[in-house]
Structures are given as C-alpha cells and as structure tokens.
Design an enzyme around this catalytic site. Structure first.
Site, PDB file in Angstrom:
ATOM      1  N   ARG A 104       6.525  -8.673   5.835  1.00 26.19           N
ATOM      2  CA  ARG A 104       5.417  -9.590   5.664  1.00 26.19           C
ATOM      3  C   ARG A 104       5.839 -10.949   5.246  1.00 26.19           C
ATOM      4  O   ARG A 104       6.985 -11.141   4.526  1.00 26.19           O
ATOM      5  CB  ARG A 104       5.046  -8.591   4.124  1.00 26.19           C
ATOM      6  CG  ARG A 104       4.009  -9.382   3.458  1.00 26.19           C
ATOM      7  CD  ARG A 104       3.384  -8.848   1.794  1.00 26.19           C
ATOM      8  NE  ARG A 104       3.993  -9.510   1.002  1.00 26.19           N
ATOM      9  CZ  ARG A 104       4.336  -9.499   0.280  1.00 26.19           C
ATOM     10  NH1 ARG A 104       3.407  -7.790  -0.398  1.00 26.19           N
ATOM     11  NH2 ARG A 104       5.085  -9.684  -1.237  1.00 26.19           N
ATOM     12  N   ARG A 138       7.578  44.686 -24.725  1.00 28.54           N
ATOM     13  CA  ARG A 138       7.666  43.546 -24.328  1.00 28.54           C
ATOM     14  C   ARG A 138       6.042  42.717 -23.508  1.00 28.54           C
ATOM     15  O   ARG A 138       5.355  43.154 -23.458  1.00 28.54           O
ATOM     16  CB  ARG A 138       8.648  43.068 -23.214  1.00 28.54           C
ATOM     17  CG  ARG A 138       9.998  43.828 -23.655  1.00 28.54           C
ATOM     18  CD  ARG A 138      10.513  44.300 -22.272  1.00 28.54           C
ATOM     19  NE  ARG A 138      12.467  45.085 -22.506  1.00 28.54           N
ATOM     20  CZ  ARG A 138      13.501  44.304 -22.838  1.00 28.54           C
ATOM     21  NH1 ARG A 138      13.329  43.024 -22.775  1.00 28.54           N
ATOM     22  NH2 ARG A 138      14.441  45.247 -23.139  1.00 28.54           N
ATOM     23  N   CYS A 163       1.364   0.931   3.208  1.00 27.83           N
ATOM     24  CA  CYS A 163       2.349  -0.111   2.517  1.00 27.83           C
ATOM     25  C   CYS A 163       2.451   0.051   0.736  1.00 27.83           C
ATOM     26  O   CYS A 163       3.563  -0.282   0.336  1.00 27.83           O
ATOM     27  CB  CYS A 163       3.759  -0.969   3.540  1.00 27.83           C
ATOM     28  SG  CYS A 163       1.859  -2.551   2.919  1.00 27.83           S
ATOM     29  N   THR A 186      -2.504  -1.167  -0.931  1.00 29.70           N
ATOM     30  CA  THR A 186      -2.954   0.116  -1.657  1.00 29.70           C
ATOM     31  C   THR A 186      -2.984  -0.662  -3.437  1.00 29.70           C
ATOM     32  O   THR A 186      -3.556  -0.123  -3.850  1.00 29.70           O
ATOM     33  CB  THR A 186      -2.859   1.816  -1.856  1.00 29.70           C
ATOM     34  OG1 THR A 186      -1.267   1.916  -1.941  1.00 29.70           O
ATOM     35  CG2 THR A 186      -2.836   1.364  -0.443  1.00 29.70           C
ATOM     36  N   ASN A 187      -1.606  -1.500  -4.057  1.00 28.24           N
ATOM     37  CA  ASN A 187      -1.625  -1.568  -5.291  1.00 28.24           C
ATOM     38  C   ASN A 187      -2.586  -2.587  -5.388  1.00 28.24           C
ATOM     39  O   ASN A 187      -3.481  -2.638  -6.097  1.00 28.24           O
ATOM     40  CB  ASN A 187      -0.058  -2.219  -5.371  1.00 28.24           C
ATOM     41  CG  ASN A 187       0.839  -1.123  -5.105  1.00 28.24           C
ATOM     42  OD1 ASN A 187       0.494  -0.812  -5.404  1.00 28.24           O
ATOM     43  ND2 ASN A 187       2.085  -1.966  -4.806  1.00 28.24           N
ATOM     44  N   ASP A 188      -2.486  -3.384  -4.248  1.00 28.44           N
ATOM     45  CA  ASP A 188      -3.395  -4.795  -5.209  1.00 28.44           C
ATOM     46  C   ASP A 188      -5.429  -4.338  -4.116  1.00 28.44           C
ATOM     47  O   ASP A 188      -6.371  -4.763  -4.833  1.00 28.44           O
ATOM     48  CB  ASP A 188      -3.497  -5.895  -3.305  1.00 28.44           C
ATOM     49  CG  ASP A 188      -2.688  -7.143  -4.389  1.00 28.44           C
ATOM     50  OD1 ASP A 188      -2.121  -6.889  -5.956  1.00 28.44           O
ATOM     51  OD2 ASP A 188      -2.518  -8.034  -3.665  1.00 28.44           O
ATOM     52  N   GLU A 201      -5.387  -5.958   1.344  1.00 30.41           N
ATOM     53  CA  GLU A 201      -5.614  -6.157   0.559  1.00 30.41           C
ATOM     54  C   GLU A 201      -6.804  -5.859  -0.094  1.00 30.41           C
ATOM     55  O   GLU A 201      -6.585  -5.201  -1.583  1.00 30.41           O
ATOM     56  CB  GLU A 201      -4.191  -6.485  -0.154  1.00 30.41           C
ATOM     57  CG  GLU A 201      -2.677  -6.489   0.487  1.00 30.41           C
ATOM     58  CD  GLU A 201      -2.450  -7.640   0.675  1.00 30.41           C
ATOM     59  OE1 GLU A 201      -1.641  -7.765  -0.636  1.00 30.41           O
ATOM     60  OE2 GLU A 201      -2.072  -7.919   1.389  1.00 30.41           O
ATOM     61  N   HIS A 232       4.970  -5.481 -11.541  1.00 33.33           N
ATOM     62  CA  HIS A 232       5.971  -6.115 -10.996  1.00 33.33           C
ATOM     63  C   HIS A 232       7.659  -4.998 -11.152  1.00 33.33           C
ATOM     64  O   HIS A 232       7.967  -4.749 -10.753  1.00 33.33           O
ATOM     65  CB  HIS A 232       6.234  -7.828 -11.044  1.00 33.33           C
ATOM     66  CG  HIS A 232       7.213  -8.094 -10.639  1.00 33.33           C
ATOM     67  ND1 HIS A 232       8.885  -8.251 -11.285  1.00 33.33           N
ATOM     68  CD2 HIS A 232       7.468  -8.779  -9.902  1.00 33.33           C
ATOM     69  CE1 HIS A 232       9.716  -8.769 -10.772  1.00 33.33           C
ATOM     70  NE2 HIS A 232       8.406  -9.561  -9.256  1.00 33.33           N
TER      71      HIS A 232
END
Length: 880
Positions: free
Chosen positions: A614, A103, A827, A763-765, A741, A451
């Site tokens: 915001r 095996r 955020c 942190t996205n922008d 941002e 988005h």
C-alpha cells in the site's frame, strides 16, 4: 444391583423383560419421561440431558453400568412446580434394599447443576443390615455421608452445624443425627421413598432458582435450559474386599499426550479420590507411590479396556468415573475429557490418525479462536487474579512488565533487559518503536480497530484498549484504578489481551506452544479450504512470521511504518517541510535506498509469493512532534527557528485528519512521494528477481473515492515503471489495485475496476465511514450499544454483513461486471474473523488478509467453512 443389571442385559437382547414381577416396560409406556436407561429407551440429550444419554451409550456397549432411571426435563420442571412423582414408580426398577444416588443431567455439562446426593435409602434399619454385611465403620460412613448431604442440600441447614462431628464414622453418625434433630426439630426421615422424593424436589427447585439461572446464563445457557435427573443404584465403594472409587482417562488434560491419568481411593465414593490426600493411589505403576495396577491388576486391566472401548465407540476421549465393589468394577458415568486448546488439537489429530474420526471431523472439532492459546502466552488459569480494571482484549496473549508511559522509556527499558508495558491514552504512529520495545500495550481509549489494536495484533503482542475505568496522569506518571488503587511508573502489571483484564503484579504465565499436532491439523486444513489467506506485514520481521504461519503472501504492507525509524524520521520531516516539489524530491531521494532495501527484504522472504504494497497513507502531521521538547529537537535538526517550526506544524494540523489530506490525496497533490515509492518497488523487483523466482509486486492505492484519482496515480506509476525498465534493461510486470475504504469507491467500483487488477477492501475505515463511527472512540460506548441490541456485535470486531457487507457485495458485482476476473479481497482486520471469512467466501472473494498471528485462525476457519459447504452439498435435497 445384580438382578437389575442382569434383567437389563436380557431386555436389551430380546427387547422384553422375562421377569413378569418387574413392571419396567409398563412404566415406560405409562410415562416415557421417567425411563429406565436401556439400549432402546427413548432418551436424548435434548430431553433427558447429556449424562443420561451418555449412560445409555455405555449400556449399549454392554459396560457394567448400575441400574439407572432417567427423569426428563419436563418431569423435573413439574417436580419444581410442586408435583410429586409416584414413589413406587421411581423405586420399581431397583432391588428393595438398594442404596441410590441422584445426579444432575443438563443438556451441556458446562452449564452445571446441583450437586449429586449419594446413599439415598440409608436409615437406621439399613445401618444395622449393612453393619453385618460390610462392617460397622463402613456402614456408618455411608449413613453419615447421606445425613450430612441431605441436611445441607435438602433441609438447607448450615454446613457449620457439622463442624464438630467426630472423624470416626460411628461416633460422628450419632452426633450428626442429633444435630439434625436439634436444628430441624424432627427426626431424620427413615422412609427411602420419602428421602428420594425430597432429594428430587430440592434439586429441581435449586435448578429453577434465580441465582442458578443467572449463573448458567453467564455460561451461555439459554434462559429456559432444562435439567434432567438420573437415579442410579449405588455401587458402594465401601466394605470388605477391595472397594473404592476413582476416575480414569487415557490422555493428559493439558497436552493431549497418550497417558493414563486419574486417581483411585480405597474405601471411598463418588469423586473422593480427586480431593487429594496421601491415601489416593495412582492408576498405573508410578515411582511416586502405590497404584491401582499393583493393588488390583485385574480391575485395572478391565478399567483400561472399558475406557479404550469408550474412546473407540463413542469417538471421543472420555473420563470414566468408576467404583470397585469387592473387586468388581462398575462404571457410574462417562464424561468428555476436559482439555486445553493444545490438548484438544492433539486429541482430534490422534483420533483421526487412528481412524476413529475423519480428518474433516477433526478440523470441525477445534474452535479457530482457541488457536490463540497455543500461539501466545496466556495467564495461568489456575492462579487467582488481582484484577485492577478491564478493557477490550484487542490482541490475544498475556504479558507482565513494569509500567512505562512513553516510547522512549519503553526503548530504554528494553535496552536494559527489563520487560515493560507501554501505557498510553491512545497510540499513534510515533509510538511504533515503543510498541516494538514493550512486551504489551494498554490504552485508555480505543476499540478493536484502533491504532494500538491493529499494530498489537500485527506484532503479535498483547494489547488491551478502552480501559476507560482508569485515570492516566501523564504528568505524575501514575494510574488511578477504581477503588482508589494507584500504580506508578516502574510498578508491575499484567495485561491479558484475550480477556481484556488488567492485573496487578507479575501474574504467572503459560508459555506458547507449537506442537506437531498443530502442524498436522493445519496441513489438513490447507488441503480442504478454498479461499486463500494472506498476512498483513509491514516489516521483514512481520513477513518472517507470515511465512512461519504459512500465509500465501502479503495482502497489505503499510509502507508508512517504515519511515518511523530514527534515521528516516528526520529525512521524512525535511520532506514535509519542503516548500517545492523539487525540494521534496531531493529529500525523498535520500529515503529511496532505504525503501528499496525494505522491499528487497520482503520479496526475498516471501520467495515469489505475492506482496501487496500500500502506498503512503497517513496524514503528514503524524510524523511531526506535538510537545515543546519535540518541536525544539526538530528545529535543531532542520536548523530553523522554533517559531517557524511551530507555525508550520500548526498549519499542517487538520480538524479531522482521518478524512483530510491523506492516502491518494497526498499522491495527487504531492506526487513525488508515490513516485519515490514506485521506483523503490520496481528497483527492488529487479534486484530480487535476479536471485530467485520472478517478483510480480502488487501496488495498492489507498483511500480512493473517484476514478480520476486512479487515472492520475496510474499514469505516474506507469511512467516510473517505464523509466526503471529503460535504466536497468530488465522487464518486469506489476499489478495495480485500489484499497476500497470509502463508500463511494464501493458504489463506483464499476468505473474504477477497468483501470486496476484488484480491489482490496479496507474494512476498518470502510466500517468507520459507513457507520459514521470513530474506530478509536467507539469503544467508549460500544458495549452499551451491543447490550441494548442497537448492534448485534461490535462492527469493528465482526464484519457488518448487512450494511458494510452490502457495500462489499455491490462493489464485487459491479467491479467484476466491468472487469471479469477482477481479484477481490479483504485486508482489514476483519480478515482474521471466522464469521467475516464466511461472508467473503460466500461473496466469491479470492483471499482474506489479516495480522500474521491470526493467519492460523483464518486458515482453520476457512477450512471449516469448506467442510460445512461440502456436507451441505452432499445432503440429499429432500433430506435437507
């Protein structure tokens, strides 16, 4: 088998064999890479594989494991390269007439390996011997199985050669031997040593083959992953008395519930019982059919006891592979029970509650992202997938519905009770209502922070973005997939937001589950984690979900999403078209009670927990129509000529709106917007505080890049607060903060911090601006960048600890130096990513905030980080 088993037990007790005729100890000294599995043998998963190590653990528990020899990775590599091990050395531990099997034993069982070969050693002479011992039919079945397996896996004959073999083993054996001789032009090998050597060589070479390498690398194995082999004496499972084979486990694979599951098949070998058929028996008594418990109660009781002992001593739910030979039970292998995410949680919690493992270890055994399987519907893994295309799985879960191309169609479909999937080139703010109405969203463009992705995660709805291999024909309302397949509006598709697959038709789905075990596990997580977790919630419905998932407040409420309801959108457009501040204020006065009601609902739902709001962020053109019919409707609503409306809309257009008039820039140039929102917040604070715990709202200014921007907005908000206090006669407090941002805001945090109570990093922008990447378009080439090593990972999916992370560290250091006690948080969508949470925790952040449905993932990830940190701190520095 009996002699080897007894000698090994004696060896384990006195660390030496009493029988001087056996040279097993000498074998181990000469070649530790070919090792008899005993309690003291030098065996490890990293050198001999997981199966070999598990068998050693079973031996240490004094369980009835047949005599087994382990070949190390190095030995198998040498065999694959052409070396031939000494047959006498391989056969020395076994009785002279033993029948063997080989095996695979890879380091991780998920990496696979060549199939097992059973009944090695069967030949013409032993066929005669076994015919006298266990009967001619059983002996023929043993021999036939080996002939066919050897022919296919070692001699590499086409399995079709044996299609016409008679089902009767005695007749079939003669036919199989004849077919082998005809195809190979030689007799079937009769020498057991030669048979074993050829099987080992074939399995070693199969592991090293190119196709096998590619397959296991696809499963996450390293390119140089090794394979061990175990040579084990067969417990036949065929013959007189009660003989057979099967598997047993003590839990349900899908739910983790305590339940004996498995099958048993009389007169069988290996895992034959799992291949189905009417002859297979249940293990426990079962109204659906006969069981092993009824057929052989003593064997069943021993098996149950053995499996329970494995659970307790190996600290894991195990599946026992067993053989019964003339009523005696042998354990051939023990493997970790395969399990769904739901079962994994139930198993970990049960082991901890039974005192077998600690609560901390139970937490560490669950992959945080696996919680998505419990929180969202999933495509049934057992059904075939008709894949049309693939994009980026941006919001987990799966959904099936008819294709619609506009938000209006989505709302109409939902009103009819028909589930639909909204398909767009990309979504914008005006698609919010359609996204609410649809069961899922698919877009041609976009990435993890586009988005559609962000809103999909916030709504807890499946979303697949960046499906670039399809063509969307909006005029004809159809999709053209690779290969020319065409789907039109109204056709059904299924999207899998976990894998990114787009599937044809209504694929069967598994419903989400909320087991008590999950609640227990999460309570343990909350008891140990040391960083708070909030939710991004824009509506009362979002806030309700956040409360359900035990978020510690709202870390980001995007107020602009409140303006897209039909009764508010027209007023919002009137405000945009106003020529003076007085006219804007008049329009906003009509929006004030609506905003106030929204905030009151949020405060009531959160029951005194912090709510970070915001202020208005997006560019104004997002609230305006772009097609001619929409412009005409707007002209009618505003009682203006179509030409005037068209001209004004064109005037508001920007070349790069994400870097244009938005965020704090609107608050400075059109202060009436922020003044209205501040008043709505403060009046809601007063009303909500009368009913329960005092509300302390957090107001966040978006897209800041200069200290002066904060000063201007702060002055106006303070003035509104003073006015509301005077009007209501009620005192209240609030906290003002900045959403960081832009890189400049991070670098100038020392100047901004004295004016505010907190900095929350969007942190996205911030990633978008630091990299100079469009988060909506990067998905088109990001996979190529990651594959070629430009980026280790999509920076919109996992926080870039080196570049963006350095900006966060600079801002945190400078901000807290200027204002000790400054609250720091993330955020952006990175807040729900386990790796990003680790960064925030190390950097001393106070909390992370993410989409409501990612809150449980973040809570568990944060707890695991705390446990790891404690383990590291508890380790002696010298040992470390």
């Amino acid at each position: 088998m009996g002699r080897c088993y007894a000698l090994r037990r004696l060896h384990d007790r006195i660390l030496a064999f009493a029988d001087t005729k056996r040279n097993d100890a000498a074998v181990q000294k000469k070649d530790p890479d070919i090792t008899l599995i005993t309690a003291e043998a030098p065996i490890a998963a990293t050198t001999h594989g997981g199966r070999a190590k598990c068998l050693q653990r079973l031996v240490r528990l004094d369980l009835p494991v047949p005599c087994t020899l382990a070949l190390s990775f190095q030995t198998v590599r040498r065999i694959a390269a052409g070396d031939r091990p000494d047959p006498a050395q391989l056969l020395s531990p076994f009785d002279h007439d033993a029948i063997l099997c080989v095996r695979p034993s890879s380091e991780d069982p998920d990496w696979g390996g060549p199939g097992a070969v059973l009944n090695i050693g069967m030949n013409d002479a032993r066929y005669v011997e076994f015919s006298e011992r266990i009967g001619k039919t059983a002996a023929a079945a043993l021999y036939l199985r080996f002939v066919q397996s050897f022919a296919v896996h070692v001699a590499r004959l086409d399995p079709d050669v044996f299609d016409d073999v008679d089902p009767d083993p005695v007749k079939g054996l003669k036919q199989a031997l004849a077919a082998y001789e005809e195809e190979t032009e030689e007799e079937f090998p009769q020498e057991p040593a030669a048979q074993l050597t050829e099987v080992l060589r074939s399995m070693a070479r199969a592991w090293e083959g190119t196709s096998a390498r590619l397959l296991r690398q696809a499963k996450g194995a390293p390119a140089n992953a090794g394979l061990g082999l175990v040579v084990q004496e067969m417990a036949l499972g065929l013959g007189e008395g009660e003989c057979g084979s099967g598997v047993m486990q003590l839990v349900n694979t899908q739910t983790g519930a305590r339940q004996i599951t498995g099958r048993y098949l009389s007169q069988s070998q290996g895992r034959d019982a799992l291949q189905g058929g009417a002859d297979a028996l249940f293990l426990e008594r079962d109204p659906r059919g006969p069981s092993l418990e009824e057929l052989a109660p003593e064997a069943f009781a021993r098996l149950k006891a053995y499996t329970a002992l494995m659970r307790k001593r190996l600290r894991e739910e195990m599946q026992a592979e067993f053989t019964i030979e003339n009523g005696k039970v042998f354990l051939l292998d023990g493997v970790r029970v395969t399990r769904s995410a739901r079962a994994a949680i139930a198993i970990a919690v049960a082991l901890a509650e039974d005192g077998i493992i600690s609560r901390e270890e139970a937490l560490m055994r669950i992959e945080p992202r696996a919680l998505n399987e419990l929180l969202h519907r999933q495509v049934d893994p057992t059904v075939p997938r008709d894949r049309l295309g693939r994009g980026i799985g941006a919001s987990p879960g799966a959904a099936s519905g008819r294709i619609v191309f506009t938000s209006t169609e989505a709302q109409a479909s939902a009103a009819r009770g028909e589930p639909c999937v909204l398909v767009r080139r990309e979504t914008s703010s005006e698609d919010i209502r359609g996204m609410h109405a649809a069961v899922g969203v698919m877009t041609h463009r976009g990435g993890m922070t586009s988005h559609a992705a962000v809103i999909g995660r916030g709504l807890g709805k499946p979303c697949v973005v960046g499906v670039t291999d399809i063509q969307i024909d909006m005029r004809r309302e159809q999709l053209v997939f690779p290969g020319g397949r065409v789907l039109k509006a109204g056709d059904s598709i299924t999207i899998d937001g976990t894998s990114g697959d787009v599937l044809a038709g209504d694929t069967p789905l598994l419903e989400a589950t909320r087991d008590p075990a999950l609640a227990t596990l999460m309570s343990w997580a909350d008891a140990v984690r040391d960083i708070a977790v909030r939710a991004n919630a824009d509506t009362p419905a979002d806030a309700g979900v956040a409360r359900t998932f035990k978020a510690e407040g709202i870390g980001l409420c995007r107020t602009e999403h409140m303006f897209f309801e039909s009764d508010r959108l027209t007023v919002m457009r009137e405000m945009i078209f106003a020529d003076t501040g007085e006219d804007r204020a008049a329009a906003l006065e009509r929006l004030l009670p609506m905003q106030r009601a929204d905030f009151i609902d949020l405060f009531r739902i959160m029951q005194g927990q912090p709510v970070c709001i915001r202020l208005f962020d997006p560019p104004l053109h997002e609230f305006l129509p772009s097609d001619r019919s929409g412009l005409r409707e707007l002209a009618e609503a505003l009682d203006l000529p179509l030409s005037d409306v068209t001209r004004r809309v064109e005037t508001l257009g920007e070349y790069n709106p994400m870097l244009g008039l938005r965020g704090v820039r609107l608050g400075v140039t059109m202060p009436e917007i922020y003044e209205m929102q501040a008043r709505a917040i403060f009046e809601a604070t007063v009303d909500a505080s009368r009913e329960g715990a005092p509300v302390v709202p957090e107001i966040m200014i978006p897209l800041v890049s200069a200290r002066r921007e904060v000063e201007l907005v702060k002055t106006r908000i303070d003035a509104v607060a003073a006015a509301v206090r005077n009007e209501t006669g009620q005192e209240f407090t609030y906290r003002l903060g900045v959403m960081v941002e832009t890189p400049r805001a991070a670098l100038r945090a020392g100047e901004i911090a004295p004016l505010v109570s907190f900095l929350s990093f969007g942190t996205n922008d911030l990633t978008q601006m630091t990299y100079g990447l469009s988060r909506d378009d990067a998905g088109r080439f990001m996979s190529a960048y990651v594959q070629q090593g430009v980026f280790p990972e999509d920076p919109f999916h996992r926080l870039d600890a080196d570049g963006v992370g350095e900006l966060l560290e600079i801002a945190a250091e400078r901000g807290r130096k200027a204002k000790p006690g400054l609250v720091l948080s993330i955020c952006g969508e990175h807040g729900g990513n386990p790796e990003s949470i680790a960064f925030c925790r190390e950097a001393g952040f106070d909390y992370v905030s993410c989409s409501p449905f990612r809150v449980p993932v973040a809570r568990l990830a944060a707890a695991q980080l705390a446990v790891k940190s404690k383990i590291t701190q508890d380790v002696d520095p010298i040992v470390r």
